[in-house]
Design a protein around this motif. Structure first.
Motif, PDB file in Angstrom:
ATOM      1  N   ILE A 150       6.152   7.743  -0.725  1.00 30.53           N
ATOM      2  CA  ILE A 150       7.108   8.349  -1.666  1.00 30.53           C
ATOM      3  C   ILE A 150       6.964   9.862  -1.593  1.00 30.53           C
ATOM      4  O   ILE A 150       5.882  10.407  -1.829  1.00 30.53           O
ATOM      5  CB  ILE A 150       6.848   7.876  -3.103  1.00 30.53           C
ATOM      6  CG1 ILE A 150       6.861   6.341  -3.185  1.00 30.53           C
ATOM      7  CG2 ILE A 150       7.888   8.466  -4.056  1.00 30.53           C
ATOM      8  CD1 ILE A 150       6.449   5.793  -4.537  1.00 30.53           C
ATOM      9  N   ASN A 151       8.060  10.549  -1.273  1.00 25.01           N
ATOM     10  CA  ASN A 151       8.012  12.000  -1.147  1.00 25.01           C
ATOM     11  C   ASN A 151       8.565  12.678  -2.403  1.00 25.01           C
ATOM     12  O   ASN A 151       9.773  12.832  -2.568  1.00 25.01           O
ATOM     13  CB  ASN A 151       8.804  12.465   0.081  1.00 25.01           C
ATOM     14  CG  ASN A 151       8.695  13.975   0.272  1.00 25.01           C
ATOM     15  OD1 ASN A 151       7.740  14.597  -0.195  1.00 25.01           O
ATOM     16  ND2 ASN A 151       9.656  14.558   0.967  1.00 25.01           N
ATOM     17  N   CYS A 152       7.659  13.087  -3.278  1.00 21.24           N
ATOM     18  CA  CYS A 152       8.036  13.836  -4.483  1.00 21.24           C
ATOM     19  C   CYS A 152       7.876  15.344  -4.279  1.00 21.24           C
ATOM     20  O   CYS A 152       8.162  16.126  -5.194  1.00 21.24           O
ATOM     21  CB  CYS A 152       7.176  13.407  -5.666  1.00 21.24           C
ATOM     22  SG  CYS A 152       7.323  11.673  -6.106  1.00 21.24           S
TER      23      CYS A 152
ATOM     24  N   GLY B 101       5.643  12.861  -9.781  1.00 25.00           N
ATOM     25  CA  GLY B 101       4.379  12.273  -9.371  1.00 25.00           C
ATOM     26  C   GLY B 101       3.558  11.834 -10.570  1.00 25.00           C
ATOM     27  O   GLY B 101       2.981  10.733 -10.587  1.00 25.00           O
ATOM     28  N   ASN B 102       3.511  12.677 -11.596  1.00 28.37           N
ATOM     29  CA  ASN B 102       2.771  12.324 -12.811  1.00 28.37           C
ATOM     30  C   ASN B 102       3.412  11.150 -13.541  1.00 28.37           C
ATOM     31  O   ASN B 102       2.715  10.307 -14.108  1.00 28.37           O
ATOM     32  CB  ASN B 102       2.680  13.534 -13.737  1.00 28.37           C
ATOM     33  CG  ASN B 102       1.498  14.426 -13.412  1.00 28.37           C
ATOM     34  OD1 ASN B 102       0.345  14.010 -13.547  1.00 28.37           O
ATOM     35  ND2 ASN B 102       1.762  15.637 -12.977  1.00 28.37           N
ATOM     36  N   CYS B 103       4.733  11.088 -13.513  1.00 30.13           N
ATOM     37  CA  CYS B 103       5.426   9.971 -14.164  1.00 30.13           C
ATOM     38  C   CYS B 103       5.182   8.667 -13.413  1.00 30.13           C
ATOM     39  O   CYS B 103       5.004   7.611 -14.030  1.00 30.13           O
ATOM     40  CB  CYS B 103       6.925  10.267 -14.260  1.00 30.13           C
ATOM     41  SG  CYS B 103       7.326  11.539 -15.485  1.00 30.13           S
ATOM     42  N   LEU B 104       5.172   8.734 -12.089  1.00 27.61           N
ATOM     43  CA  LEU B 104       4.837   7.548 -11.303  1.00 27.61           C
ATOM     44  C   LEU B 104       3.428   7.060 -11.628  1.00 27.61           C
ATOM     45  O   LEU B 104       3.178   5.857 -11.759  1.00 27.61           O
ATOM     46  CB  LEU B 104       4.949   7.864  -9.809  1.00 27.61           C
ATOM     47  CG  LEU B 104       6.353   7.851  -9.214  1.00 27.61           C
ATOM     48  CD1 LEU B 104       6.370   8.573  -7.861  1.00 27.61           C
ATOM     49  CD2 LEU B 104       6.872   6.421  -9.052  1.00 27.61           C
ATOM     50  N   LYS B 105       2.511   8.009 -11.771  1.00 29.98           N
ATOM     51  CA  LYS B 105       1.126   7.657 -12.097  1.00 29.98           C
ATOM     52  C   LYS B 105       1.050   6.972 -13.459  1.00 29.98           C
ATOM     53  O   LYS B 105       0.353   5.957 -13.637  1.00 29.98           O
ATOM     54  CB  LYS B 105       0.256   8.917 -12.082  1.00 29.98           C
ATOM     55  CG  LYS B 105      -1.240   8.668 -12.199  1.00 29.98           C
ATOM     56  CD  LYS B 105      -2.024   9.979 -12.142  1.00 29.98           C
ATOM     57  CE  LYS B 105      -1.827  10.679 -10.804  1.00 29.98           C
ATOM     58  NZ  LYS B 105      -2.649  11.929 -10.713  1.00 29.98           N
ATOM     59  N   LYS B 106       1.787   7.496 -14.423  1.00 25.19           N
ATOM     60  CA  LYS B 106       1.784   6.922 -15.775  1.00 25.19           C
ATOM     61  C   LYS B 106       2.377   5.513 -15.770  1.00 25.19           C
ATOM     62  O   LYS B 106       1.785   4.578 -16.333  1.00 25.19           O
ATOM     63  CB  LYS B 106       2.569   7.826 -16.725  1.00 25.19           C
ATOM     64  CG  LYS B 106       2.619   7.299 -18.156  1.00 25.19           C
ATOM     65  CD  LYS B 106       3.378   8.237 -19.076  1.00 25.19           C
ATOM     66  CE  LYS B 106       3.406   7.708 -20.502  1.00 25.19           C
ATOM     67  NZ  LYS B 106       4.143   8.623 -21.421  1.00 25.19           N
TER      68      LYS B 106
ATOM     69  N   ASN C 289       0.880  -1.160   0.000  1.00 23.97           N
ATOM     70  CA  ASN C 289       0.000   0.000   0.000  1.00 23.97           C
ATOM     71  C   ASN C 289       0.921   1.214   0.000  1.00 23.97           C
ATOM     72  O   ASN C 289       1.638   1.455   0.976  1.00 23.97           O
ATOM     73  CB  ASN C 289      -0.912   0.006   1.229  1.00 23.97           C
ATOM     74  CG  ASN C 289      -2.131   0.885   1.031  1.00 23.97           C
ATOM     75  OD1 ASN C 289      -2.519   1.175  -0.098  1.00 23.97           O
ATOM     76  ND2 ASN C 289      -2.739   1.318   2.113  1.00 23.97           N
ATOM     77  N   VAL C 290       0.926   1.955  -1.092  1.00 25.65           N
ATOM     78  CA  VAL C 290       1.894   3.027  -1.300  1.00 25.65           C
ATOM     79  C   VAL C 290       1.172   4.354  -1.460  1.00 25.65           C
ATOM     80  O   VAL C 290       0.173   4.438  -2.188  1.00 25.65           O
ATOM     81  CB  VAL C 290       2.760   2.749  -2.555  1.00 25.65           C
ATOM     82  CG1 VAL C 290       3.782   3.858  -2.755  1.00 25.65           C
ATOM     83  CG2 VAL C 290       3.440   1.391  -2.448  1.00 25.65           C
ATOM     84  N   ILE C 291       1.662   5.390  -0.778  1.00 27.78           N
ATOM     85  CA  ILE C 291       1.097   6.727  -0.951  1.00 27.78           C
ATOM     86  C   ILE C 291       2.173   7.657  -1.501  1.00 27.78           C
ATOM     87  O   ILE C 291       3.354   7.521  -1.177  1.00 27.78           O
ATOM     88  CB  ILE C 291       0.508   7.289   0.364  1.00 27.78           C
ATOM     89  CG1 ILE C 291       1.543   7.279   1.494  1.00 27.78           C
ATOM     90  CG2 ILE C 291      -0.721   6.502   0.763  1.00 27.78           C
ATOM     91  CD1 ILE C 291       1.041   7.920   2.789  1.00 27.78           C
ATOM     92  N   VAL C 292       1.750   8.586  -2.355  1.00 28.84           N
ATOM     93  CA  VAL C 292       2.667   9.508  -3.023  1.00 28.84           C
ATOM     94  C   VAL C 292       2.326  10.938  -2.641  1.00 28.84           C
ATOM     95  O   VAL C 292       1.185  11.386  -2.823  1.00 28.84           O
ATOM     96  CB  VAL C 292       2.611   9.348  -4.559  1.00 28.84           C
ATOM     97  CG1 VAL C 292       3.559  10.336  -5.232  1.00 28.84           C
ATOM     98  CG2 VAL C 292       2.955   7.917  -4.965  1.00 28.84           C
ATOM     99  N   PHE C 293       3.318  11.654  -2.129  1.00 24.65           N
ATOM    100  CA  PHE C 293       3.180  13.080  -1.816  1.00 24.65           C
ATOM    101  C   PHE C 293       3.817  13.885  -2.949  1.00 24.65           C
ATOM    102  O   PHE C 293       4.817  13.486  -3.525  1.00 24.65           O
ATOM    103  CB  PHE C 293       3.864  13.394  -0.488  1.00 24.65           C
ATOM    104  CG  PHE C 293       3.228  12.716   0.691  1.00 24.65           C
ATOM    105  CD1 PHE C 293       2.200  13.334   1.396  1.00 24.65           C
ATOM    106  CD2 PHE C 293       3.625  11.439   1.072  1.00 24.65           C
ATOM    107  CE1 PHE C 293       1.592  12.694   2.468  1.00 24.65           C
ATOM    108  CE2 PHE C 293       3.027  10.796   2.144  1.00 24.65           C
ATOM    109  CZ  PHE C 293       2.006  11.418   2.846  1.00 24.65           C
ATOM    110  N   GLY C 294       3.236  15.060  -3.245  1.00 26.26           N
ATOM    111  CA  GLY C 294       3.704  15.828  -4.396  1.00 26.26           C
ATOM    112  C   GLY C 294       3.257  15.170  -5.688  1.00 26.26           C
ATOM    113  O   GLY C 294       3.954  15.200  -6.700  1.00 26.26           O
TER     114      GLY C 294
END
Length: 287
Positions: free
Chosen positions: A58-60, A14-19, A3-8
């Protein structure tokens, strides 16, 4: 179950991680809006961590305006250090592994050898200093963290050197680009893939890692590559850093050694120009 959460999450990485997560069919990464997950709001972080109970965070989120940071020290330090501290405290409480994104700017840049993770950090800008302070604070609070230093980040998202050059290349007949600052461009899509690989590896090889694309280039040669590959007709002239003074100092040589991340996680890193070609193809494709 991860279970991973992304900040920023709304930023470039962040957008690249989403893609990349979408392309890989990964459904356990949660991209949090800033109004829900402001790293300077401990009350909001309490709610977020209790809600998701993440295995990884993940702190972006970062203050990355390098020149502006020289005069905006308090805000740069708040985001780059205090925000990291706030996340590290939550990670300690919830036994969450923190993935912190850092920068080549923590190095002075006066040595012509690729920097390893063990080399001394000597930042020469407020941006580099505050990012280093964030790194150090995390290491004092928790043991379960991955700090990933990267450099010259670009992608099809957000504001970056590649998109700026494409814009200027159309608007102007000629450009002067610095040729005596050397480093390695990093396609944020590649970095996002590496982060997800680390999370999926199941290894507990915590610590600091370097990640950029392979190879070495200058800002001048990077710009030339952008124009050559994209077919942009503009004259480009090399200049020295002294001819283009900026508020903040930049490392003259910031190539990073990636042997550790490759050996530990078996990550294959693309050559910078190959990744640039991929990014430019995406930018040129019909929307």
């Amino acid at each position: 179950m991860q279970n991973v959460i992304v900040f920023g999450a709304s930023g470039q990485l962040g957008n690249c991680l989403k893609k990349v997560a979408g392309e890989r069919g990964i459904d356990y990464v949660h991209f949090l809006p800033e109004d829900e997950a402001n790293i300077l709001r401990e009350d909001l972080l309490d709610i977020v961590f209790e809600k998701y109970k993440p295995t990884f965070a993940i702190n972006c989120a970062a203050y990355t305006a390098v020149d502006k940071a020289e005069d905006d020290v308090d805000l740069a330090r708040a985001i780059n250090k205090t925000g990291a501290v706030n996340l590290a405290k939550q990670c300690k409480t919830y036994s969450t592994t923190l993935v912190q994104i850092s920068t080549d700017f923590i190095f002075k840049g006066d040595a012509a050898l690729p920097r390893t993770e063990e080399d001394p950090a000597e930042p020469i800008s407020i941006y580099g200093l505050t990012k280093l302070e964030g790194e150090q604070a995390i290491a004092e609070i928790i043991d379960e963290y991955y700090t990933i230093r990267t450099s010259w980040l670009y992608s099809e998202y957000g504001n970056n050197f590649v998109k700026n050059m494409l814009k200027l290349g159309v608007e102007r007949d000629e450009l002067k680009i610095i040729a005596d600052q050397v480093g390695t461009p990093t396609y944020a899509i590649d970095l996002a893939g590496a982060i997800l690989d680390i999370i999926a590896s199941g290894k507990n090889a915590y610590g600091i890692y370097h990640y950029s694309n392979e190879g070495v280039t200058s800002w001048y040669d990077f710009a030339k590559g952008i124009f050559d590959i994209s077919g942009t007709d503009v004259k480009v002239f090399p200049i020295r850093t002294s001819e283009f003074p900026t508020r903040a100092q930049r490392p003259a040589y910031s190539v990073m050694d990636k042997a550790k991340i490759k050996a530990t996680f078996g990550i294959e890193i693309p050559y910078w120009r190959d990744s640039l070609e991929q990014c430019l193809a995406v930018l040129a494709s019909p929307k």
